[in-house]
Design a protein around this motif. Structure first.
Motif, PDB file in Angstrom:
ATOM      1  N   ILE A  19      42.442  95.377  28.598  1.00 20.05           N
ATOM      2  CA  ILE A  19      42.625  96.832  28.742  1.00 20.05           C
ATOM      3  C   ILE A  19      43.648  97.285  27.709  1.00 20.05           C
ATOM      4  N   VAL A  20      44.731  96.533  27.603  1.00 15.87           N
ATOM      5  CA  VAL A  20      45.781  96.898  26.644  1.00 15.87           C
ATOM      6  C   VAL A  20      45.213  96.875  25.219  1.00 15.87           C
ATOM      7  N   CYS A  21      44.567  95.767  24.864  1.00 15.84           N
ATOM      8  CA  CYS A  21      44.049  95.653  23.487  1.00 15.84           C
ATOM      9  C   CYS A  21      42.927  96.661  23.243  1.00 15.84           C
ATOM     10  N   GLY A  22      42.100  96.883  24.259  1.00 15.70           N
ATOM     11  CA  GLY A  22      41.012  97.856  24.110  1.00 15.70           C
ATOM     12  C   GLY A  22      41.562  99.250  23.858  1.00 15.70           C
ATOM     13  N   LEU A  23      42.575  99.637  24.638  1.00 19.02           N
ATOM     14  CA  LEU A  23      43.173 100.964  24.450  1.00 19.02           C
ATOM     15  C   LEU A  23      43.803 101.078  23.054  1.00 19.02           C
ATOM     16  N   TYR A  24      44.526 100.044  22.653  1.00 19.03           N
ATOM     17  CA  TYR A  24      45.176 100.069  21.330  1.00 19.03           C
ATOM     18  C   TYR A  24      44.148 100.067  20.203  1.00 19.03           C
ATOM     19  N   ASP A  25      43.281  99.052  20.252  1.00 19.85           N
ATOM     20  CA  ASP A  25      42.412  98.807  19.090  1.00 19.85           C
ATOM     21  C   ASP A  25      41.265  99.810  18.966  1.00 19.85           C
ATOM     22  N   MET A  26      40.716 100.210  20.092  1.00 19.70           N
ATOM     23  CA  MET A  26      39.551 101.086  20.007  1.00 19.70           C
ATOM     24  C   MET A  26      39.945 102.552  20.003  1.00 19.70           C
ATOM     25  N   TYR A  27      41.038 102.870  20.724  1.00 17.43           N
ATOM     26  CA  TYR A  27      41.361 104.289  20.898  1.00 17.43           C
ATOM     27  C   TYR A  27      42.747 104.689  20.372  1.00 17.43           C
ATOM     28  N   GLY A  28      43.473 103.734  19.815  1.00 22.43           N
ATOM     29  CA  GLY A  28      44.785 104.055  19.252  1.00 22.43           C
ATOM     30  C   GLY A  28      45.802 104.508  20.280  1.00 22.43           C
ATOM     31  N   VAL A  29      45.614 104.058  21.529  1.00 23.05           N
ATOM     32  CA  VAL A  29      46.555 104.431  22.593  1.00 23.05           C
ATOM     33  C   VAL A  29      47.727 103.443  22.592  1.00 23.05           C
ATOM     34  N   THR A  30      48.939 103.944  22.643  1.00 24.43           N
ATOM     35  CA  THR A  30      50.097 103.038  22.573  1.00 24.43           C
ATOM     36  C   THR A  30      50.998 103.088  23.813  1.00 24.43           C
ATOM     37  N   LYS A  31      50.814 104.107  24.648  1.00 23.07           N
ATOM     38  CA  LYS A  31      51.691 104.199  25.827  1.00 23.07           C
ATOM     39  C   LYS A  31      50.972 103.604  27.052  1.00 23.07           C
ATOM     40  N   ILE A  32      51.331 102.343  27.352  1.00 21.73           N
ATOM     41  CA  ILE A  32      50.683 101.671  28.493  1.00 21.73           C
ATOM     42  C   ILE A  32      51.767 101.008  29.347  1.00 21.73           C
ATOM     43  N   LEU A  33      51.809 101.400  30.600  1.00 23.80           N
ATOM     44  CA  LEU A  33      52.820 100.857  31.514  1.00 23.80           C
ATOM     45  C   LEU A  33      52.194  99.815  32.429  1.00 23.80           C
ATOM     46  N   VAL A  64      37.781 101.117  29.997  1.00 30.70           N
ATOM     47  CA  VAL A  64      38.533 101.956  29.058  1.00 30.70           C
ATOM     48  C   VAL A  64      37.621 103.069  28.515  1.00 30.70           C
ATOM     49  N   HIS A  65      36.399 102.720  28.142  1.00 27.79           N
ATOM     50  CA  HIS A  65      35.459 103.753  27.664  1.00 27.79           C
ATOM     51  C   HIS A  65      35.244 104.821  28.731  1.00 27.79           C
ATOM     52  N   GLY A  66      35.096 104.351  29.989  1.00 27.37           N
ATOM     53  CA  GLY A  66      34.842 105.295  31.081  1.00 27.37           C
ATOM     54  C   GLY A  66      35.998 106.272  31.252  1.00 27.37           C
ATOM     55  N   ALA A  67      37.225 105.735  31.270  1.00 28.21           N
ATOM     56  CA  ALA A  67      38.398 106.591  31.462  1.00 28.21           C
ATOM     57  C   ALA A  67      38.555 107.543  30.282  1.00 28.21           C
ATOM     58  N   MET A  68      38.404 107.043  29.062  1.00 28.87           N
ATOM     59  CA  MET A  68      38.552 107.903  27.876  1.00 28.87           C
ATOM     60  C   MET A  68      37.515 109.034  27.895  1.00 28.87           C
ATOM     61  N   ALA A  69      36.340 108.734  28.444  1.00 32.40           N
ATOM     62  CA  ALA A  69      35.282 109.745  28.498  1.00 32.40           C
ATOM     63  C   ALA A  69      35.503 110.740  29.636  1.00 32.40           C
ATOM     64  N   GLY A  70      36.579 110.555  30.390  1.00 28.32           N
ATOM     65  CA  GLY A  70      36.920 111.520  31.433  1.00 28.32           C
ATOM     66  C   GLY A  70      36.356 111.187  32.803  1.00 28.32           C
ATOM     67  N   TYR A  71      35.659 110.058  32.909  1.00 32.80           N
ATOM     68  CA  TYR A  71      35.172 109.687  34.251  1.00 32.80           C
ATOM     69  C   TYR A  71      36.365 109.278  35.094  1.00 32.80           C
ATOM     70  N   THR A  72      36.233 109.457  36.378  1.00 33.43           N
ATOM     71  CA  THR A  72      37.334 109.129  37.284  1.00 33.43           C
ATOM     72  C   THR A  72      36.769 108.755  38.649  1.00 33.43           C
ATOM     73  N   GLY A  73      37.614 108.139  39.483  1.00 33.14           N
ATOM     74  CA  GLY A  73      37.132 107.750  40.811  1.00 33.14           C
ATOM     75  C   GLY A  73      35.973 106.782  40.728  1.00 33.14           C
ATOM     76  N   PHE A  74      36.005 105.910  39.733  1.00 29.26           N
ATOM     77  CA  PHE A  74      34.892 104.972  39.554  1.00 29.26           C
ATOM     78  C   PHE A  74      35.393 103.542  39.453  1.00 29.26           C
ATOM     79  N   THR A  75      34.519 102.605  39.770  1.00 33.61           N
ATOM     80  CA  THR A  75      34.802 101.206  39.478  1.00 33.61           C
ATOM     81  C   THR A  75      33.693 100.666  38.591  1.00 33.61           C
ATOM     82  N   ILE A  76      34.042  99.696  37.797  1.00 35.25           N
ATOM     83  CA  ILE A  76      33.110  99.197  36.798  1.00 35.25           C
ATOM     84  C   ILE A  76      32.367  97.972  37.348  1.00 35.25           C
ATOM     85  N   GLY A  77      31.107  97.832  37.009  1.00 33.46           N
ATOM     86  CA  GLY A  77      30.381  96.676  37.522  1.00 33.46           C
ATOM     87  C   GLY A  77      29.252  96.278  36.608  1.00 33.46           C
TER      88      GLY A  77
END
Ligand SMILES: Nc1ncnc2c1ncn2[C@@H]1O[C@H](COP(=O)(O)OP(=O)(O)OP(=O)(O)O)[C@@H](O)[C@H]1O
Ligand SMILES: O=P(O)(O)OC[C@H]1O[C@](O)(CO)[C@@H](O)[C@@H]1O
Ligand SMILES: [Mg+2]
Length: 540
Positions: A172-186, A456-469
Motif C-alpha cells: 500500500i505504501v509503495c503503491g501510493l508512492y510509486d503509482m500516485y506520488g502520495v507521500t503522507k502515509i501514517l 489503492v486504485h479504488g480509494a484514489m478513484a473515490g470509492y469508499t466503504g468497500f473491501t477488495i477481493g
C-alpha cells in the motif's frame, strides 16, 4: 464494507477475454473513462496471458453492513455497486490519473479499467439460469478524486495475525508512492484503539522496504477497542482522507461503521478494506492472503506427526490447526499431505463412541496400519466438549474462546485404549500460532501486492466503504461437506463420514433433485442444512 475487485494497478482491462454480450451500460459513480490508452500490446506475451484471466475475476464489494447499491440491466444483470464519495459530496473535482505519466507502466496496453467491466459472482452458471450478481472490477480509473499532495493516508491492522500483513502494508505504501506520488502515509499502531490511544508512525517506502520478509504486523494489532466516535474524531483532527483497514470479518464490520460515520459527517474520506482471514472464512472473496502459507507451514507439523506415529508401536500423531468456524486450513493441509487418516472440522460434527464413531475407526486403523495421523481444526467438536467442560468466555472483540479440542481428544483417546488394554503412543502437536506467525510465501506475496495495489486504485478513484477481493471459484465461508472437495478428502483419508445411512440416502435424493440447479441455490443449501441438523441430532 463493499469491496472493489482486485486488479493490479497499471494492468489494463484485457479485451481479448471473451466477455458475455455487453450488458446495458450502467451508471457508475466516477463519470469518465472515455477511452483506453493503447501503448504496447502485451496480450501475446506469456505474462500477459497468465495474468489476464485472474484479473478478469477480481472485484471490489461493499463492506459488511454497508448497504449495497444495486444497479440492474438487461437479462437479469445485477451489479452490486460500491459506495463512492461523490454519492454524498456530489460536486467534487476530479483529476487525471497520474499513472498515465508513469514510465514504469508505459508498456501497459490499457491503463484503465473499463467502467462497464464487472466481475461475475458465479463462476459456474446454468444454461438459461440466472447469472447471479456482478461486482465492479478493480483497477485504475482514468480520473481520480484526490490530488497526490492532498492525500493523507493511514493504515491499520486489526484482529489476529496472518502471514502477509506486512507485505500488504508495504505494497500500500509503495503503491501510493510509486503509482500516485502520495507521500503522507501514517501507520496507526495497535489496531483500532491506536487511532485514539497510541502513537502513529510515518510510513515511507524506505522504512517498509524489508518488512515483507517478517511475520506479524509492523504496526501491531489488537482486538476490541473500536470506539467509532473517537476514531472518526481522530481521523478528522489529523486530516486523514484515506483509511486502509486490514483485518478479518470483525475488522471489516468495524470499517463499515467508520464509513457510515464519515459519511454522516460529510467528510471526503475513503474507507477501504483488505480482508485478512487465515481461516479463509470471509464469504465472496475466494482465497484470503496468507492461506497458502498457513497450509504449507501446516505440512511441517503433519510430517512431524507422521514421523512420530510410524516410529512407535500403535503411534498416533494428532495435529491441531487453526479454523474457528471453518475447516479450510485442516481440509487443504490434509489433502496436500496424504499422510492424514482423519480430518475433523467444525462443519462436520463427529462422535466418539460406537459403530461409525471416531474411536472405533482409530482402533481399526491401528490394527490395519500400525499408526495413524489425525488433523483437527480448533473449532471442531466444540459442542461435544461443552458437554463436559465449561465455556471459557469471550475475547475482547466478543469472539467465543474455544475449548482445546486437541487436549480433550488426546485424553479421550488415551482413556479408550487404556480401557481396551491396547498400547498406544499418542503425540499431540499444536502448531496453531506457528502457522500464522510466519512471513508469507512467494505466492501469497504476489497476491498481497495485487490486493494492495487494487485497494489503492479504488480509494484514489473515490470509492469508499468497500473491501477488495478476488474471484477464482465459487466460495462459501465454511467447508461444504456435500462438495466434491470434501468427498476427495474422505476418499483420501478413508475416515468415516460420521453420517448415518438414512441421512446419506436422503441427502443423495435431494442432491439428485438439486443437481439440475446450481451450487448455492436454495435447494442446495437446504440439503446442507438438512445434513447438518440430522448430524447434530441423530448420529448413530
Ligand atoms: N460489529 C463491529 N462493529 C465495530 N467494530 C467491530 C465489530 N466487530 C469487530 N469489531 C472490531 O474489529 C476489530 C477486530 O475484530 P476481531 O477481533 O473480531 O478480529 P477479526 O477482524 O475478525 O480478525 P480474526 O479473523 O483474526 O478474528 C476489533 O478491534 C473489534 O473491536
Ligand atoms: O489467540 P488470538 O490471537 O485471539 O487468535 C486466535 C484466532 O485467530 C485466528 O487465527 C483468526 O485470525 C483464529 O483461527 C483463531 O481462533
Ligand atoms: Mg473474525
Amino acid at each position: 464494507m463493499a469491496q472493489p475487485a482486485a486488479s493490479p494497478a497499471a494492468e489494463p482491462a484485457p479485451d481479448n477475454n471473451p466477455r458475455p454480450a455487453a450488458p446495458v451500460p450502467i451508471t457508475v459513480p466516477s463519470p469518465h473513462d472515455d477511452h483506453h490508452h493503447h501503448l504496447v500490446d502485451r496480450r501475446d506475451t506469456p505474462r500477459g496471458r497468465a495474468w489476464e484471466p485472474e484479473r478478469a475475476r477480481s472485484h471490489p464489494e461493499p463492506m459488511d453492513g454497508v448497504a449495497t447499491k444495486l444497479v440492474t440491466g438487461e437479462a437479469g444483470y445485477v451489479l452490486e455497486d460500491v459506495p463512492h464519495v461523490s454519492d454524498y459530496l456530489p460536486d467534487l473535482p476530479t483529476y487525471p490519473n497520474p499513472l498515465q505519466d508513469n514510465p514504469a507502466y508505459s508498456v501497459v496496453k490499457q491503463y484503465f479499467v473499463d467502467p462497464d467491466d464487472t466481475v461475475c459472482q458465479k463462476i459456474v452458471v446454468h444454461k438459461g439460469g440466472a447469472r447471479g450478481n456482478h461486482f465492479r472490477r478493480a483497477g485504475p480509473r482514468q480520473r481520480v478524486y484526490f490530488e497526490s499532495d492532498e492525500v493523507h493516508a493511514c493504515i491499520v491492522t486489526c484482529g489476529g495475525l496472518c502471514p502477509g500483513l506486512n507485505t500488504v502494508i508495504r505494497e500500500i505504501v509503495c503503491g501510493l508512492y510509486d503509482m500516485y506520488g502520495v507521500t503522507k502515509i501514517l501507520g496507526i499502531q495497535g489496531g483500532y484503539r491506536g487511532f485514539y490511544a497510541r502513537n502513529t508512525i510515518n510510513l515511507t517506502p524506505k522504512c517498509v522496504n524489508d518488512v515483507h520478509k517478517r511475520g506479524g504486523t509492523i504496526l501491531g494489532s489488537s482486538r476490541g477497542g473500536h470506539d467509532t466516535t473517537k476514531i472518526v474524531d481522530s481521523i478528522q483532527d489529523r486530516g486523514i482522507n484515506q483509511i486502509y483497514v486490514i483485518g478479518g470479518d470483525g475488522t471489516q464490520r468495524g470499517a463499515g461503521v467508520i464509513f457510515e460515520e464519515v459519511r454522516r459527517r460529510g467528510l471526503k474520506v475513503s474507507v477501504a478494506g483488505i480482508p485478512k482471514t487465515i481461516d479463509n472464512d470471509i464469504p465472496v472473496i475466494d482465497k484470503s492472503f496468507g492461506f497458502d502459507t498457513a497450509v504449507e507451514e501446516a505440512q511441517r507439523a503433519i510430517n512431524a506427526a507422521h514421523v512420530e506415529a510410524v516410529s512407535a508401536e500403535n503411534g498416533i500423531g494428532l495435529v491441531k490447526l487453526m479454523g474457528r468456524h471453518s475447516g479450510f486450513i485442516a481440509q487443504y493441509a490434509t489433502l496436500a499431505s496424504r499422510d492424514v487418516d482423519c480430518c475433523l472440522i467444525p462443519e462436520s460434527p463427529f462422535y466418539l463412541e460406537g459403530e461409525g464413531g471416531l474411536l472405533r475407526y482409530i482402533e481399526k486403523r491401528l490394527k490395519d496400519n500400525g499408526h495413524m495421523v489425525i488433523v483437527v481444526a480448533e473449532g471442531a467438536g466444540q459442542k461435544l466438549i461443552a458437554e463436559t467442560m465449561q465455556s471459557i468466555g469471550k475475547d475482547a472483540s466478543g469472539n467465543e474462546l474455544l475449548l482445546d479440542v486437541g487436549l480433550w481428544l488426546s485424553q479421550k483417546i488415551n482413556e479408550y485404549f487404556k480401557k481396551t488394554k491396547m498400547t498406544i503412543n499418542l503425540k499431540y502437536i499444536d502448531p496453531t500460532y506457528m502457522i500464522r506467525a510466519i512471513p508469507s510465501n512467494a505466492s501469497d506475496n504476489v497476491y498481497c501486492t495485487l490486493l494492495a495495489h487494487s485497494v489503492v486504485h479504488g480509494a484514489m478513484a473515490g470509492y469508499t466503504g468497500f473491501t477488495i477481493g478476488q474471484r477464482i471459484t465459487e466460495k462459501q465461508n465454511r467447508v461444504s461437506i456435500t462438495d466434491r472437495m470434501w468427498a476427495r478428502l474422505l476418499s483420501s483419508t478413508n475416515q468415516p463420514s460420521f453420517l448415518c445411512n438414512k441421512v446419506i440416502e436422503e441427502a443423495k435424493k435431494e442432491h439428485e433433485r438439486a443437481a439440475q440447479l446450481l451450487d448455492g441455490s436454495p435447494s442446495h443449501r437446504k440439503v446442507e442444512e438438512k445434513v447438518a441438523s440430522s448430524k447434530s441430532s441423530g448420529k448413530k
